[in-house]
Structures are given as structure tokens and as C-alpha cells.
Scaffold this active site. Structure first.
Site, short mmCIF file in Angstrom:
data_model
loop_
_atom_site.label_atom_id
_atom_site.label_comp_id
_atom_site.label_asym_id
_atom_site.label_seq_id
_atom_site.Cartn_x
_atom_site.Cartn_y
_atom_site.Cartn_z
N HIS A 13 0.81 -1.21 0.00
CA HIS A 13 0.00 0.00 0.00
C HIS A 13 0.85 1.27 0.00
CE1 HIS A 13 -4.21 -1.71 1.04
NE2 HIS A 13 -3.57 -2.39 0.10
N GLU A 22 4.32 -34.26 0.15
CA GLU A 22 3.10 -33.73 -0.43
C GLU A 22 3.42 -33.06 -1.76
OE1 GLU A 22 -0.38 -33.60 1.76
OE2 GLU A 22 0.83 -35.33 1.23
N LYS A 58 -14.76 -8.17 -7.13
CA LYS A 58 -14.04 -9.07 -8.04
C LYS A 58 -13.28 -10.14 -7.24
CE LYS A 58 -11.05 -8.80 -12.10
NZ LYS A 58 -10.34 -7.90 -13.01
N ASP A 59 -12.60 -9.71 -6.18
CA ASP A 59 -11.90 -10.67 -5.32
C ASP A 59 -12.89 -11.64 -4.68
OD1 ASP A 59 -9.64 -9.34 -5.96
OD2 ASP A 59 -9.07 -8.77 -3.92
N SER A 65 -0.31 -1.25 -6.23
CA SER A 65 -0.23 -2.49 -6.98
C SER A 65 0.47 -2.28 -8.32
CB SER A 65 -1.63 -3.04 -7.25
OG SER A 65 -2.22 -3.46 -6.06
#
Lengths: 296, 176, 415
Positions: free
Chosen positions: C217, C289, C245-246, C221
Site C-alpha cells: 500500500h 506432499e 471481483k476478489d 499495486s
């Protein structure tokens, strides 16, 4: 670096990379086909299970028959220590009546507390008791079984697996296929194959003392003698009492023992997925309508 | 202009619908997280026990465990029964007659937990302080219970609780 | 972006009072409501939100599981089975946690490759990237410790093998390993400390996520064009545009997640881990894994014990320095035609290493792992610095607005 050189390099980058990729893929392909031939024994065949896949649910009657096979044939050597007698009553399992389960429990002798002299006190089993195993401990089990340890059945159906005998480059496809079809019955397929995989040893196979030939067992020499024969266990529901049917039923019972809440889980799953689908659709439309504002 | 208004209405509807869906989903996801702390299936299965009464002599008391709690079983003497019955008409905080509390007069079965704040009252073994009324005495805050397990003096609000039990034979009870 | 003045106005007496003492609502408002975000972020940028969801889901289900788990060698396996069989909703809570680990890594890897492709590690976002790599490292450790707690055969032998890596350290290796074990082999003390640390680490991760987002921040972005925000028209507020959207993508992600939980909960696991730990018998094939397989392949590609360990650790450590290894100022790979094929070959390399990690390191599979391991490092150490110096990138748009709406001449047509 001058521009001509740069351009030549640029043009050739893709060629270079594809050549490199082709080389690597080529060698690995060759290696894979050579290695895929390895592996022990024939490929285990996938069975149709009532509890398999997206819609799968246990067949109560099959679990009851399977428990019968377990009790008559397997229980003399194999324990079921993570289960309690009450589990036989619970929903999504064999769903015996409380009286039937209690009768089964009462056949067991449970050590509970001590008497006045401090000696362990015995009593008949209750629904809340764990299944009582056939042996006091591993040493006793081994000494009674020619040195082999009969594994506990509680999670055995999840503790075994099978491998597809496919060329290595198709493996990712099969991974995706198993995921989409929710194939979780590898262990069951293996156990069924093992139970029906007894036979006479091929010429040249030197069998150990007291060992039995089984084509699906790793190394092919298994201490357990073929446990199931035709009509080994009586069925009350008219199902054919073939050895294969016994194997199938007891495997289903073991699958339930290892995953007792499968029915409820898959049922709830459908509701959750429908909810999420509608929720996703709503959010998608909301997102579109919010973002439409930007275009004005 | 009017299409703008429609768009806005549609947008609001979608936002509210999505919001409500999220709230329902969150509540649905929360419930298992809360419910997992409830007694599990194995704890519930232990809900009943059987107790053999034959070794208990008159005037003697034993303590057994039921659902992790002490259960007081006392074979009362004739005197203790008489004391309890004669007190039936006295003024008590939690009035109850002795006949309601004991299925068979000589056998008193109680949950041995003080109804005040959960301590275990004394009075089970011989030599224990049994309080002013010959029953039990809670050492934490001084509650006195009589030979019927009724609160007679001290801060406890109610009588010692009688668990659900039944005689399955003359000398055997099933608790729970 | 560097506009630090806040537009938050407390709406009533209480929020005004609070704002003067603890401006927490202002912080939230500035960070997640009005926060100016590039308007052209694609769906790959939603994975930050998805990862936040994953971390929260893991912490919540983990706290619940800790209420039922017994960190003792004799009881760990049985307590997990007790959770699965008897505790209300126990099977779903445990499967959500187990599948959740896989989902977390799947999302983290997509997030990481998005950062690689769009050059999100480049100036001025080096700190964000470094925190991201630290988080990945801690995730790896945490997931590994969590897997060990089940105390099945795979758990036990994974702990044995991985802790034995420390014996590769010259001179002090043996002592370090015994210190980690709390004994002369993996046992109860080991299990107890793994449990303690498995509970602690997620909270450290959460704190680092806070720093990761804080750093994000400060500079804002990155975006698919790689052109920094220049004017106000390049950005839109985080709410409602990116929240919705997220949110949409989180739910889509949950669909996949729930498919595994409800229909194939053991698909991503290994059958051997349903056999209780047995210190006297190693399973025929030790496989980690799936999310560790590429690193495992690198470890086994090198026949030397010490150098194998060094290579595996270096595979992650090299990520710390890529902001300085990459000499190109152009962020997005899509604008770097010379670099692009090498990038995709790198993606293929990681997938191939994942595949090879599951195979026995013999014959051609071993050779292939060695080739891919070599490329893994060549990509970072040679290709990244060299191509940045010699390439001719594509022309960049002047601004994000231009990239979205076209050049001002074409504006009418596209809007």
C-alpha cells in the site's frame, strides 16, 4: 551488441527453446516407456463400488453382509481397534438395530477396572466399548501367525493404494480424471484384488515356508492363506455366497470402517456446492454490473 | 436516464442478494465450528453405567463416576430415613419430600456436586464432617445437606440433584 | 499513490472520538475502501485475496483441531482418528484443514508466478517481494510440521528424512539434528515441539502478511502493463470494484476447494499416512506432499548429500535476489518477446520437476531432474541478467488509461 546480431538471436530464441524442449521431452519419453514396464504384478482392476464417485453411498445391506464376513472369517486375526460397537448402529453404516449391536458387543469380553484383589476384572462388552482385538499385543499376534502381523482393519481401506500401469506421459491425464470423477477407492480396489488374487505359484517362484502365492501382493508371497471360499459365510438376504461376493462385501465393510461419515459428507457436499454455485453466479452478475459503471 | 435507474436498481438488488448469501454461508460455516465443542459421540455413548449395590452395607456410602461426575450412593440406616422423612414438612429452601428423592427408601442416589459452585461435598467416608443435618457438608462455602441430600443451610440454591436411574434388579441400578 | 492525505470523514460523534484516539476506521477506510488501485488488474490479481482467505481458514480450522489433537506418539494418530470419527463435524473440519494446505500452496504458487510474469518484484516493489518469499518459506515449514503431526508412516519418515538433512552440515550437523529431535531419534519430544511451532508459525505468517500488504500500500499495486500509475484516471477505488471481483474469485476458489473436501478429501494425500508411525520400518517410497515435489526433485537430482541440500535451499533463496538479478526495467514479460520463451520454459521446468519429484530418481528420470534443475538455476542466474541487457522490448503504452481505452483518437470506439 549490434542490432543485426540481436535480431538473429531474437529470431532464433524460439527455435533454440523448442529444440531444447524437444530434446528433454524426447529423452524422458524414451526413459518413461522403458520404466513403465516395471512394477510388481498385474494391474489392479477398478471395481464398481456403491460408495464410489460423486453420488456414492454405502449399501446398508452390503455393509451388514460384510460385517458378517469380517466376524466369521477375519476377526480371528484382524482387529478393528478404532471402532466401537455403537458404530454398528450409527447412520450411514451397517445400521444394525441396537439389540443386534448389543448382542454382538456382549460376545466380547472387556477388561474394565480391578476387583477387590487388584486383579483385572472382566465383563461382557457394551455398545460404548471399542472392538476387542483377537490378540493382546503385536508379539502375541506375530507368534500366532508365523511371524506375520495381521494389520488392523480400522483404516486399512485408506492405507492401501494401486498404481495404474500407463505410459508416464498420460499420468497427468489420469490424475485429472481421478480428481474429476472423485475416485477415492484405490484401497478398496486393492483389497478386493488381493482377496481374489490367490493362486498357485508360477514355476520357478520359490515360496517361503508357510507363504501363499498372491499375484497382487507386493512380492507375491503373503503369510495369510486364502481366507475366502464359496459359501464361507451364510447370508440371510439371498445374495449369492460366492467367494467374490464375500470379498466384495467385506471390502465394502472395511471401506466404511475407514470412512464412516462418507454418506453424510457427500450429501452435505451437494448442498454446499449448489450454494456456492448460486453465490458465485450472484457475485459474478454483481461484479459485472458494478464494473459496467466504469464504461460510462 | 431511465435505463440508468434500472441498472442501479439491478445493481442494488444483486449487492443485497450477494450480501445475504454471504451472511447465510458464514452462519452455516460457523455452526460446525461451534458444535465441535459439544460432547462428542464417544462421550455421549458413555452416558449410562450399571452399579452393583450388593457389596454396600447399611450406613455405608460409595462414590462412582458417571459422565465424569461423582455419584453418591448411600445405603441409609433406618434412623437416617426417619430423620429425612420427619423433616419433610420443615421449611426448606428447595422443598421436596424424601419419597420423591429415593426410589427405595434405603437407597439414596445423588450427583455429588454442590449446587452452589460445583465443589464435592464431604460426608461420604466415615469420619467426614457431615454437616449439621447428618448428610453432607460442602467445604467450599459451607452448605449443609441433610440425609436426603436437601439443602438446609448455606448458600447452595437447590438440593443435591438426583440423577436419572432405575433398578434393573434388587441389587443393581442403571444410572443415566 | 503517494497521496497520503486521507479522505475519511467520521460520520458521528463516536467515530470522531475514536478517530482522534485510534484512527483504525480511517486506516481500514484508506486501505480497503478508497485505496486507489490500477483499473486494469486481471483475474490473476485476485489471488492475494484468495490467499488471505486460505490463511484465515487454516488458522480457524487449526485452532479447532488443536482442541482435539494429542501431541504424543502413542495418541497422536488415534486422536486424529477420534476427531474424524466422533467429534461433531470433525471429519469435515480436518479435511478442510488438510485440503486447505494444498489449496493454500496452489494459490500461493499462482500468486508467485503472476508476480514473476508481470515483474512485480522489480523496483519499487522489492520489499513486497522479499516479504512474499519469507512468507512462502514459513508456509513450507509450517505445512511440513503440520503434516508430521498426523504421526502416520509418511509423517514420521518425512520428519526423519528432512531433519536428517541437517546432518549434512559439516561438524555441527549431528548436534543440530539432536537438538531438533530432543533425543537420538525422532520421538515424542520432536512431536511436541513440532506441534508447538506449528501452532505458532501461522501467526508469524499473519504478521508478515500485514507487512506484505503494508509495503504494497506504500507503492501501490503493479498491473499487467507494468506502467506505473500516473494520473487519477489510471486508478479506481478498491471498493466496490476489487472487493467484488476478489469476492467472486474467492467463491469460485471455494467451489474447487469444497470439491476436494467433500468428494476427494484423500486424493491429495498419501495412503501410507493411514498407517501409524513405525520407527522400525520405512515405507517403500517416501514422497512428500505434491507442493514440495519440485524442491524434492532438486534435492535428489544432485548425488552429493551436502550439495543436494544446498541446491534445494538455494532454489528458494535465489528468489530473494531476483529483483537484482533481473536487469530489465520492463516489468511485464508480455512486453519482452526475447525473454518470454525462457519464462515459459521455466514454468514447464517447475511442472516437470514436480512430476519428477514423485518418481524414483533412477535412469532417465534422474537425468531429466538434473537437466531441469540446471535450467531452474540458469534461468535466474544467467538468463535473467543477460536478456535484460540485450533485448529490445515492445513499446509500452503511455499510461494505464491508454492501455484500457486506447489512444485518445480511438477513445470513442472502445468506450
Amino acid at each position: 551488441m549490434n542490432s543485426i546480431l540481436k535480431n538473429t538471436f531474437l529470431k532464433n530464441t524460439w527455435k533454440l527453446v523448442s529444440l531444447l524442449t524437444a530434446m528433454i521431452v524426447g529423452t524422458v519419453l524414451f526413459a518413461g516407456s522403458a520404466l513403465a514396464a516395471g512394477g510388481t504384478g498385474p494391474e489392479v482392476k477398478r471395481q464398481e463400488w456403491s460408495f464410489g464417485g460423486f453420488n456414492g453411498q454405502y449399501d446398508k445391506a452390503q455393509l451388514q453382509r460384510g460385517f458378517g464376513v469380517y466376524k466369521e472369517v477375519c476377526a480371528s486375526c484382524h482387529g478393528l481397534k478404532l471402532l466401537s460397537y455403537r458404530n454398528l448402529v450409527q447412520k450411514g453404516g451397517p445400521e444394525f438395530s441396537k439389540e443386534q449391536a448389543l448382542a454382538i458387543a456382549k460376545e466380547a469380553t472387556v477388561i474394565d477396572g480391578v476387583d477387590e484383589d487388584g486383579e483385572p476384572k472382566e465383563r461382557p462388552g457394551k455398545l460404548s466399548d471399542r472392538f476387542q482385538g483377537p490378540f493382546k499385543n503385536e508379539t502375541e499376534a506375530r507368534s500366532a501367525n508365523n511371524g506375520a502381523y495381521p494389520p488392523d482393519f480400522s483404516v486399512l481401506a485408506k492405507a492401501r493404494t494401486i498404481h495404474r500401469h500407463v505410459p508416464w506421459y498420460t499420468e497427468p491425464y489420469w490424475w485429472a480424471y481421478d480428481m474429476v470423477t472423485a475416485y477415492e477407492e484405490k484401497g478398496s480396489d486393492y483389497i478386493y484384488a488381493l482377496l481374489t488374487g490367490y493362486g498357485t505359484a508360477p514355476k520357478g517362484e520359490v515360496m517361503g515356508d508357510g507363504m501363499n502365492y498372491n499375484k497382487y501382493f507386493p512380492g507375491h508371497q503373503i503369510a495369510m492363506a486364502n481366507p475366502l471360499t464359496d459359501d464361507a459365510v451364510e447370508y440371510t438376504d439371498g445374495t449369492a455366497t460366492t467367494a467374490e461376493q464375500h470379498a466384495k462385501d467385506v471390502t465394502a465393510f472395511m471401506a466404511w470402517a475407514s470412512e464412516p461419515h462418507l454418506n453424510a459428507r457427500k450429501n452435505l457436499g451437494k448442498r454446499v456446492q449448489i450454494y456456492l454455485l448460486i453465490f458465485a453466479l450472484l457475485l459474478f452478475l454483481a461484479k459485472k454490473s458494478v464494473w459496467a459503471r466504469l464504461k460510462h | 436516464m431511465s435505463s440508468d435507474h434500472n441498472d442501479e436498481g439491478r445493481r442494488d438488488f444483486l449487492m443485497v442478494a450477494a450480501g445475504s448469501f454471504a451472511a447465510v454461508g458464514a452462519a452455516g460455516a460457523l455452526w460446525p465450528l461451534v458444535d465441535q465443542m459439544n460432547p462428542d459421540a464417544s462421550a455421549k455413548a458413555l452416558a449410562s453405567i450399571e452399579v452393583d449395590l450388593s457389596p454396600i452395607k447399611e450406613g455405608q456410602a460409595v462414590t462412582v463416576m458417571w459422565r465424569g461426575k461423582p455419584i453418591f450412593i448411600r445405603k441409609r440406616t433406618a434412623e437416617e430415613i426417619k430423620e429425612a422423612v420427619s423433616a419433610d414438612s420443615t421449611d426448606m429452601r428447595d422443598p421436596q419430600v424424601d419419597g420423591e428423592r429415593a426410589q427405595k427408601p434405603e437407597w439414596l442416589v445423588l450427583i455429588g456436586i454442590c449446587t452452589h459452585l460445583g465443589c464435592i461435598p464431604r460426608g461420604q467416608s466415615t469420619g467426614d464432617v457431615q454437616g449439621d443435618f447428618g448428610g453432607w457438608f460442602c467445604p467450599c462455602h459451607g452448605s449443609h445437606y441433610d440425609t436426603s441430600g436437601r439443602i438446609r443451610k448455606g448458600p447452595a440454591p437447590t438440593n443435591l440433584e438426583v440423577p436419572p436411574y432405575a433398578f434393573i434388579s434388587d441389587t443393581k441400578i442403571k444410572i443415566g | 499513490m503517494s497521496d497520503h492525505s486521507s479522505s475519511y470523514v467520521p460520520s458521528n460523534g463516536f467515530t470522531r472520538w475514536l478517530d482522534e484516539r485510534l484512527p483504525i476506521i480511517r486506516l481500514m477506510y484508506d486501505s480497503f475502501i478508497v485505496f486507489p488501485t490500477p483499473r486494469n488488474l486481471n483475474y490473476l490479481w485476485t489471488f492475494g485475496g484468495i490467499l488471505t482467505f486460505c490463511l484465515m481458514a487454516q488458522i480457524i480450522t487449526g485452532i479447532v483441531i488443536a482442541m482435539h489433537f494429542v501431541p504424543h506418539g502413542d495418541h497422536a494418530f488415534a486422536s486424529v482418528e477420534h476427531l474424524m470419527r466422533d467429534v461433531n463435524w470433525g471429519d469435515l473440519i480436518r479435511y478442510t484443514h488438510a485440503v486447505g494446505a494444498s489449496m493454500f500452496f496452489a494459490a500461493a504458487y499462482i500468486h508467485l508466478f503472476r508476480g514473476l510474469y508481470y515483474g512485480s518484484y522489480k523496483s519499487p516493489r522489492e520489499i513486497i517481494w522479499i516479504f512474499g518469499v519469507v512468507i512462502l518459506l514459513l508456509m513450507i515449514i509450517t505445512a511440513f510440521m503440520g503434516y508430521s503431526l498426523v504421526w502416520g508412516q509418511m509423517s514420521f519418515w518425512a520428519v526423519t528424512v528432512i531433519t536428517n538433512l541437517f546432518t549434512a552440515i559439516p561438524i555441527v550437523g549431528e548436534s543440530i539434528t539432536q537438538w531438533i529431535w530432543g533425543g537420538y531419534s525422532v520421538g515424542d519430544p520432536t512431536l511436541n515441539r513440532l506441534f508447538s511451532l506449528h501452532y505458532l508459525f501461522p501467526f508469524i505468517i499473519a504478521a508478515l502478511v500485514g507487512l506484505h500488504i503494508w509495503a504494497l500500500h506504500v507503492v501501490g499495486s503493479n498491473n499487467p502493463t507494468g506502467v506505473e500509475v500516473k494520473t487519477k484516471s489510471d486508478t479506481i477505488p478498491f471498493f466496490p470494484f476489487y472487493v467484488i471481483k476478489d469476492g467472486f474469485m474467492v467463491v469460485v476458489f471455494m467451489l474447487l476447494f469444497s470439491w476436494f473436501v467433500f468428494y476427494a478429501p484423500n486424493y491429495l494425500g498419501h495412503s501410507d499416512n493411514f498407517i501409524e508411525a513405525n520407527p522400525l520400518q520405512t515405507p517403500p517410497h517416501i514422497v512428500p506432499e505434491w507442493y514440495f515435489l519440485p524442491f524434492y526433485a532438486i534435492l535428489r537430482a544432485i548425488p552429493d548429500k551436502l550439495f543436494g541440500v544446498i541446491a534445494m535451499v538455494a532454489a528458494i533463496v535465489v528468489l530473494f535476489v531476483i529483483p537484482w538479478l533481473d536487469t530489465s526495467k520492463i516489468k511485464s514479460v508480455s512486453k519482452r518477446p526475447l525473454f518470454m520463451p525462457f519464462f515459459w520454459l521455466f514454468v514447464i521446468t517447475c511442472l516437470a520437476l514436480g512430476y519428477l519429484g514423485a518418481k524414483a530418481p533412477e535412469g532417465y528420470f534422474l537425468l531429466a531432474s538434473q537437466l531441469f534443475t540446471a535450467y531452474y538455476f540458469i534461468f535466474f542466474i544467467v538468463i535473467m541478467p543477460v536478456i535484460g541487457l540485450i533485448e529490445t522490448p515492445k513499446e509500452l503504452p503511455d499510461s494505464i488509461t491508454e492501455a484500457v481505452e486506447g489512444k485518445s483518437g480511438k477513445e470513442g470506439a472502445s468506450s
